[in-house]
Every structure is written in structure tokens, then in C-alpha cells.
Design an enzyme around this catalytic site. Structure first.
Site, PDB file in Angstrom:
ATOM      1  N   SER A 142       7.794   9.668   2.823  1.00 50.55           N
ATOM      2  CA  SER A 142       7.104   9.259   4.050  1.00 50.55           C
ATOM      3  C   SER A 142       8.107   9.014   5.170  1.00 50.55           C
ATOM      4  CB  SER A 142       6.319   7.966   3.782  1.00 50.55           C
ATOM      5  OG  SER A 142       5.820   7.387   4.976  1.00 50.55           O
ATOM      6  N   TYR A 155       5.903  -0.505   0.707  1.00 52.49           N
ATOM      7  CA  TYR A 155       5.708   0.932   0.917  1.00 52.49           C
ATOM      8  C   TYR A 155       7.016   1.589   1.363  1.00 52.49           C
ATOM      9  CZ  TYR A 155       3.267   5.207   2.370  1.00 52.49           C
ATOM     10  OH  TYR A 155       2.836   6.511   2.500  1.00 52.49           O
TER      11      TYR A 155
END
Length: 296
Positions: A142, A155
Site C-alpha cells: 500500500s 496498517y
């Protein structure tokens, strides 16, 4: 059978987290290009709908990427059905919302277990079959691996770990003819992102991200980039290309993010505590269909 550059025709592609979003979209795209696709994930009913849309070239297996037994059984099923595995796309991922000091601990740790350990377990179980065919392993990381925003500590840590894991693994298996790639999508219009955006506290925090870093792109942008990357067995896939440019200045990003957060985090921190008091820590943390399925 040697890989033909730019083609997935006849290849067996195993995709985790294939019930919706990037996973489902890639399954449909690659099947249309002649691949056989194995869909592996927790949301069995939704995943079966994807397989049904694709037709005979697809089949679904229910499995939790944090479970060794599930992955072993699913992988055996894929090999028995399709005859082997050429490409593995470790796409399964979830997110939670919360600051470290107040977030629900179980929800926080589940993100790391799914998003980082799930990649390791997926690759470890499927690797013998990919090695046999000198194939390709791709993990979906990501933008969060590069830009570490407040409220996303778990995350960001998991996705940065995925990048580091793939960089190490790539050097380990190069002599065996296997390629390893890592993809870095920015904010893409998926269930995961839309759910985060609708969060009463962290949606507002996310909406304040400036410029390109805060922009949400259509799903097709991610699918175009990742599909092309899979076909060339790319080592890195940036979605879109400007994400790669951030890697060149990543050492300067943390202080910039800290400076920009000073005026917004204090109010969000208070609001997060109020949200937890009103809804409970678990409900305030979990986002998206995948997150709810993983934390049942």
C-alpha cells in the site's frame, strides 16, 4: 512450460481476498485474458458470486489466510483441480480505525495478522508449487507502507512489513527462477476505503489529507496497473506511478506528516474516545466487510 512475457494464458493464478475489490477485479481481468483463477478467502458467498460470473475458468475455496490448515487444504484443492499454481497474488487485507492508545487491541492485532502474516503464510504454503513452475509471487502492499498517517499505525506497519518481506524473499528465490513483486496502491475506491471514509472520526481525518496523497482513484486504475504488472512479473507496481516517486523522499515524509497532523489530531483523539464510549471499542475499530469477517 516457460513464461511468455505479457501473457497469462493457460496459467493458474491463486488470488486471496477475491470476494470483492482488487481481488475480484483481478480475477475477472486475468480470466478474461485466458488464465485459470483460484479464488481463496473468507467471504465464501461473495467469492462464489465472482466465480459464477467468470465461469468454468474460476473456482472458489473458503479459507482464512491466518490459518495454516485452511491454506494447506485450499492449496491442495487448487492443485488437484487445476494441476498446479503459476502465480500467487496475496491480496487479502483488512483495516481498522483507531489511535494506538485507545484502539481495541484485538482489532489492531488482527490487521497485522491478516495483512502481514497472511502474506507470509500464503506464500509459504503455495511456494513449492510456484517453484515447480518458476512462477510469480505478488503481494499487495500500500501507499501506507511509504506514508505513515496517524490512526493507521497497524496498517502502515503491516504494509511496510509486506514490502520488506518481499524485498528479502526476492533475493532468496531469484536463483530458482521465481519472481517476486510488491504492489503499492494509493487510496482506491473499494469497500475497505469506502468503509474507512464513512467512519465518524477517521473518515474526517482522512478527508483532510492534502493533494494526491488524499485522492481516491477508481478501481480500474488499480486493476490496469496491477494486471499489467502481473503479466510482466514486475518487481514493483505503483498505483498510480507517482507513488513510486514518494519512495525517493520517504525519509522526509514522517516530519512532514507530523507537522500537518498537529492541528487535526487533538480533536480527532477526543472524538475517538467519545466514539468508543458510545459504540464500544470493537465496533469503533472494525471497518469493511473483510474486517468484520476476519474479526468474528
Amino acid at each position: 512450460m516457460a513464461f511468455l512475457s505479457g501473457s497469462v494464458k493457460g496459467r493458474v493464478v491463486l488470488i486471496t481476498g477475491a470476494a470483492r475489490g482488487i481481488g475480484a477485479g483481478l480475477a475477472e481481468r486475468l480470466a478474461a485474458d485466458g488464465a485459470k483463477v483460484a479464488l481463496v478467502g473468507l467471504e465464501a458467498a461473495e467469492q462464489q458470486k465472482v466465480a459464477d460470473r467468470i465461469g468454468p475458468a474460476a473456482r472458489s475455496w473458503e479459507a482464512d489466510v491466518t490459518s495454516w490448515d485452511d491454506l494447506e487444504q485450499a492449496t491442495k484443492g487448487v492443485v488437484d483441480h487445476f494441476g498446479g499454481i503459476d502465480i500467487v497474488i496475496a491480496n487479502a487485507g483488512i483495516a481498522s480505525a483507531g489511535f494506538v492508545r485507545s484502539v481495541d487491541p484485538t482489532a489492531f492485532e488482527k490487521v497485522i495478522e491478516v495483512d502481514l502474516l497472511g502474506v507470509w503464510r500464503t506464500f509459504r504454503v503455495t511456494m513449492p508449487h510456484v517453484l515447480e513452475r518458476k512462477g510469480y509471487l505478488l503481494a499487495i502492499s500500500s501507499l501506507a507502507a511509504i506514508t505513515h498517517a496517524p490512526g493507521m499505525a497497524n496498517y502502515a506497519a503491516a504494509k511496510a512489513g509486506v514490502e520488506a518481506f518481499c524485498n528479502s524473499l526476492r533475493a532468496e528465490v531469484a536463483h530458482l527462477g521465481v519472481k517476486v513483486g510488491v504492489a503499492h496502491p494509493t487510496w482506491i475506491k473499494t469497500d475497505l476505503v469506502e468503509s474507512a471514509d464513512s467512519h465518524p472520526v477517521f473518515g474526517k481525518l482522512r478527508a483532510g489529507m492534502p493533494g494526491l496523497i488524499g485522492k481516491t482513484y477508481p478501481l480500474d486504475v488499480a486493476l490496469d496497473c496491477i494486471e499489467a504488472g502481473v503479466k510482466r512479473r514486475a518487481r514493483t507496481i505503483h498505483v498510480p506511478r507517482w507513488v513510486g516517486g514518494l519512495k525517493l523522499i520517504r525519509a522526509f515524509l514522517p516530519p512532514i506528516i507530523e507537522l500537518g497532523s498537529r492541528s487535526r489530531v487533538p480533536a480527532a483523539d477526543r472524538a475517538a474516545l467519545e466514539d468508543i464510549a458510545a459504540r464500544g471499542a470493537r465496533e469503533a475499530a472494525v471497518t469493511g466487510h473483510g474486517g468484520r469477517a476476519a474479526t468474528k
